[in-house]
Design an enzyme around this catalytic site. Structure first.
Site, PDB file in Angstrom:
ATOM      1  N   HIS A 147      -0.953  -0.282  -9.708  1.00  0.00           N
ATOM      2  CA  HIS A 147      -1.630  -1.112  -8.703  1.00  0.00           C
ATOM      3  C   HIS A 147      -2.212  -2.384  -9.336  1.00  0.00           C
ATOM      4  O   HIS A 147      -3.399  -2.692  -9.210  1.00  0.00           O
ATOM      5  CB  HIS A 147      -2.733  -0.322  -7.995  1.00  0.00           C
ATOM      6  CG  HIS A 147      -3.051  -0.868  -6.626  1.00  0.00           C
ATOM      7  ND1 HIS A 147      -3.470  -0.081  -5.580  1.00  0.00           N
ATOM      8  CD2 HIS A 147      -3.010  -2.145  -6.123  1.00  0.00           C
ATOM      9  CE1 HIS A 147      -3.697  -0.820  -4.504  1.00  0.00           C
ATOM     10  NE2 HIS A 147      -3.410  -2.076  -4.820  1.00  0.00           N
ATOM     11  N   ARG A 160       0.845  -1.190   0.000  1.00  0.00           N
ATOM     12  CA  ARG A 160       0.000   0.000   0.000  1.00  0.00           C
ATOM     13  C   ARG A 160       0.881   1.242   0.000  1.00  0.00           C
ATOM     14  O   ARG A 160       1.970   1.254   0.577  1.00  0.00           O
ATOM     15  CB  ARG A 160      -0.924   0.022   1.230  1.00  0.00           C
ATOM     16  CG  ARG A 160      -2.036  -1.015   1.198  1.00  0.00           C
ATOM     17  CD  ARG A 160      -3.053  -0.720   0.103  1.00  0.00           C
ATOM     18  NE  ARG A 160      -4.168  -1.664   0.097  1.00  0.00           N
ATOM     19  CZ  ARG A 160      -4.231  -2.761  -0.631  1.00  0.00           C
ATOM     20  NH1 ARG A 160      -3.190  -3.088  -1.398  1.00  0.00           N
ATOM     21  NH2 ARG A 160      -5.300  -3.531  -0.591  1.00  0.00           N
TER      22      ARG A 160
END
Length: 313
Positions: free
Chosen positions: A276, A228
């Site tokens: 991502h 993250r």
């Protein structure tokens, strides 16, 4: 009584695709509709979501469970109004694990073999042979040894790397030297050539990729963050690259996503940006996992994908 499932993703076209596939995958007893079509919030049994707006889930008073369309749940925990007594079901499985193994192996090898330099040489029509040490000379550390981290560590060990792992609690993984907790952190980092982050994002792990951490790695070390964006202090990265403490960083996650077009990471010659995608699941596979989890939860069966309350992952 029908079992009502409401689906939300930030883009309507993606929401509609998930709704259609979930309708086909679930028995007739399940009613599946977009969150925007819900007329009676009290009728919703399950919310199947990715990055829902703050307060949306609090407005569904009879939820049995919230389903995250991903392995991570930090996008839910960021909502200060998130119902604290509603279980959260993550979307995990062999598909996500395999995708992460591939991504980590690909980018550790790309950095190790200096592929960016080869790509530049090809663009410039320049013959530029590069020789690097073999994998067994390189120390690679994995932060986070859950399902994804363990699989990635084992994959790198099979490729011949000297692999270390670090997690909150001690693990035992064949071919991996494991460390745990704050007391094991410095020994884990010491002399690493490549640091890979696959940690869950919690209060304790936020900002853990910072100048102090980078300084404990071998000079010229490489960084791969596929966890993250909140794990990294972004302002510390470019100075570490420009000083030579880090030689390259591959980043799949960012503090703000999508990464703004004017962000310096896009154009930095020592940073590789990916959007991502490390273990991004396709709809067909995700629907299959979610449908099975919903039916198991509804039947009262135990689920590995059920989050532990209070742990944040």
């Amino acid at each position: 009584m029908p079992i009502t499932c409401a689906v939300y993703l930030p883009k309507d076209d993606k929401t509609n695709g998930w709704v259609a596939k979930l309708k086909a995958a679930l028995p007739e007893a399940y009613t599946v509709l977009p969150m925007s079509d819900v007329t009676d919030p009290a009728s919703v049994d399950y919310a199947i979501v990715w990055m829902p707006p703050a307060g949306m889930l609090a407005g569904l008073p009879n939820l049995k469970a919230i389903v995250s369309i991903a392995a991570g749940i930090d996008h839910l925990l960021a909502d200060p109004q998130l119902p604290k007594d509603v279980p959260i079901i993550r979307t995990i499985g062999n598909d996500l694990t395999q995708r992460m193994r591939e991504f980590i192996a690909l980018h550790v090898l790309r950095m190790h073999r200096d592929q960016r330099r080869m790509d530049t040489a090809q663009i410039e029509s320049r013959w530029d042979p590069v020789t690097v040490p073999p994998a067994n000379y390189r120390k690679v550390g994995l932060m986070g040894l859950g399902n994804l981290g363990k699989a990635a560590a084992q994959t790198l060990a099979m490729l011949g790397y000297q692999v270390r792992g670090w997690s909150n609690s001690m693990k035992e993984i064949e071919g991996v030297t494991c460390y745990a907790g704050a007391e094991g952190f410095d020994a884990f980092l010491d002399g690493l050539d490549t640091l890979v982050c696959l940690l869950p994002l919690t209060e304790a792990t936020t900002g853990l990729l910072n100048a102090g951490t980078f300084a404990k790695l071998a000079p010229g070390a490489q960084l791969l963050n596929a966890a993250r964006g909140g794990h990294m202090v972004e302002d510390d990265l470019i100075p570490a690259l420009e000083s030579g403490q880090l030689s390259h960083a591959t980043l799949d996650v960012f503090a703000v996503e999508p990464l703004p077009a004017d962000h310096p990471f896009w154009r930095h010659p020592q940073i590789t940006v990916t959007p991502h995608i490390a273990s991004m699941i396709d709809q067909a596979t995700g629907v299959s996992i979610i449908a099975a989890n919903l039916q198991a939860f509804e039947a009262g069966e135990a689920l590995d994908a059920l989050c532990t309350p209070g742990k944040g992952y």
